[in-house]
Design an enzyme around this catalytic site. Structure first.
Site, short mmCIF file in Angstrom:
data_model
loop_
_atom_site.label_atom_id
_atom_site.label_comp_id
_atom_site.label_asym_id
_atom_site.label_seq_id
_atom_site.Cartn_x
_atom_site.Cartn_y
_atom_site.Cartn_z
N ASP A 67 0.81 -1.22 0.00
CA ASP A 67 0.00 0.00 0.00
C ASP A 67 0.85 1.27 0.00
O ASP A 67 2.07 1.22 0.22
CB ASP A 67 -0.95 0.00 1.20
CG ASP A 67 -0.27 -0.51 2.48
OD1 ASP A 67 0.96 -0.47 2.57
OD2 ASP A 67 -0.99 -0.96 3.39
N ASP A 136 -7.36 -2.44 14.22
CA ASP A 136 -8.76 -2.70 13.86
C ASP A 136 -8.89 -3.97 13.00
O ASP A 136 -9.95 -4.25 12.46
CB ASP A 136 -9.38 -1.49 13.13
CG ASP A 136 -8.69 -1.20 11.79
OD1 ASP A 136 -7.70 -1.90 11.44
OD2 ASP A 136 -9.14 -0.27 11.08
N HIS A 138 -7.11 -4.63 10.22
CA HIS A 138 -6.84 -4.50 8.77
C HIS A 138 -5.55 -5.21 8.37
O HIS A 138 -4.63 -5.38 9.16
CB HIS A 138 -6.84 -3.02 8.33
CG HIS A 138 -5.70 -2.19 8.80
ND1 HIS A 138 -5.84 -0.90 9.26
CD2 HIS A 138 -4.36 -2.43 8.88
CE1 HIS A 138 -4.66 -0.40 9.58
NE2 HIS A 138 -3.75 -1.30 9.37
N GLU A 143 -9.74 -2.02 5.46
CA GLU A 143 -10.37 -1.74 6.75
C GLU A 143 -11.57 -2.66 6.97
O GLU A 143 -12.05 -3.31 6.03
CB GLU A 143 -10.81 -0.27 6.78
CG GLU A 143 -9.69 0.75 6.57
CD GLU A 143 -8.72 0.86 7.76
OE1 GLU A 143 -8.66 -0.06 8.59
OE2 GLU A 143 -8.04 1.89 7.85
#
Ligand code: F6R
Length: 262
Positions: A67, A136, A138, A143
């Site tokens: 990413d 979280d 990810h 997400e």
């Protein structure tokens, strides 16, 4: 899923680096998927040490990063291109022309994402993908709520991720709110996956990803669908797992059977 638990962050970094080394030795032209963030920093240091002291060579390796922040140019100090150059690529013999990171300044994210996928496919797919995990759940910047079949695309970052990553920026307002990331479907196509997690802040989400149900609300739970995954956890990141004894036993059994761990 193979779960390797070691006492410290240093130990999991070394164990994971040994796995990467073994794969490069076996296939010098390995297609390597890479991650950024704080977790893989020590793993990259170990690989640099192996390059310097153990003649590990990266000349034929090609890499694809997961990413990049959208809106940051490659020379921005917090861009993932800059991170990869300064933390890893500048210190080994990889040809930078063979390193790929999503273009954070592309004017057409959709077209760029399709091109990125094509590059991966054109090289025969990723052999080994390195992953971290967000608090979280990810992986990459997929997400909670991301489809398990998602592909490379522009995504909005969760408020939790923006706040977690604010530590890298001078001001919280400077954290980009979107990124281009490989999708979960892209990640699952890699032939092998390794995920590293360290620290208590990851304990709950690691347990949910490994021992909980498959759920797009915990994107890393998608790893349960992959046939060849190794998780490297330090003791604190592993602290909420309920089957730790089994994971240790399984690792010992493999060794007793004379199977090479890596
Ligand atoms: C980074 C990436 C992210 C990180 C995750 C954990 O390329 O893909 O999924 O792996 O946010 O970050 P750290 O390691 O900083 O806790």
């Amino acid at each position: 899923m193979r779960v390797i638990i070691r006492k410290t962050y240093e130990e999991i970094s070394l164990a994971a680096a040994n796995l990467v080394k073994a794969r490069i030795k076996k296939k010098p032209e390995l297609i390597l998927g890479l991650a950024t963030g704080s977790t893989p920093v020590k793993l990259y240091q170990e690989l640099i040490r192996m390059y310097q002291e153990e003649k590990l060579r990266f000349v034929f390796v090609k890499s694809f990063n997961l990413d990049e922040y959208y809106g940051l140019s490659s020379d921005h100090p917090q861009s993932y291109r800059c991170f990869m150059n300064t933390r890893f690529f500048d210190h080994i013999d990889i040809d930078k022309a063979n390193t790929h990171i999503p273009d954070g300044r592309t004017k057409d994210p959709e077209e760029f994402s399709a091109w990125y996928e094509e590059q991966i496919r054109g090289m025969g797919g990723i052999d080994l993908q390195l992953l971290g995990i967000g608090s979280d759940g990810h992986i990459g910047f997929n997400e909670p709520g991301s489809s398990f079949s998602s592909r490379t695309r522009l995504v909005a970052l969760d408020a939790q991720t923006v706040s977690d990553n604010a530590r890298f920026f001078e001001r919280k307002e400077d954290v980009p709110l979107s990124a281009i990331t490989m999708g979960i479907g892209t990640i699952l196509e890699a032939k092998e996956l390794i995920l590293l997690a360290s620290g208590e802040s990851k304990a709950e989400v690691v347990a949910a990803a490994i021992e909980g149900p498959l759920s797009s609300m915990i994107p890393a739970s998608a790893l349960q669908l992959h046939p060849r995954v190794t998780l490297f956890l330090d003791e604190t990141a592993a602290s909420a797992l309920t089957r730790k004894r089994y994971y240790h036993f399984a690792e010992e059994s493999e060794q007793n059977l004379g199977r090479e761990l890596f």
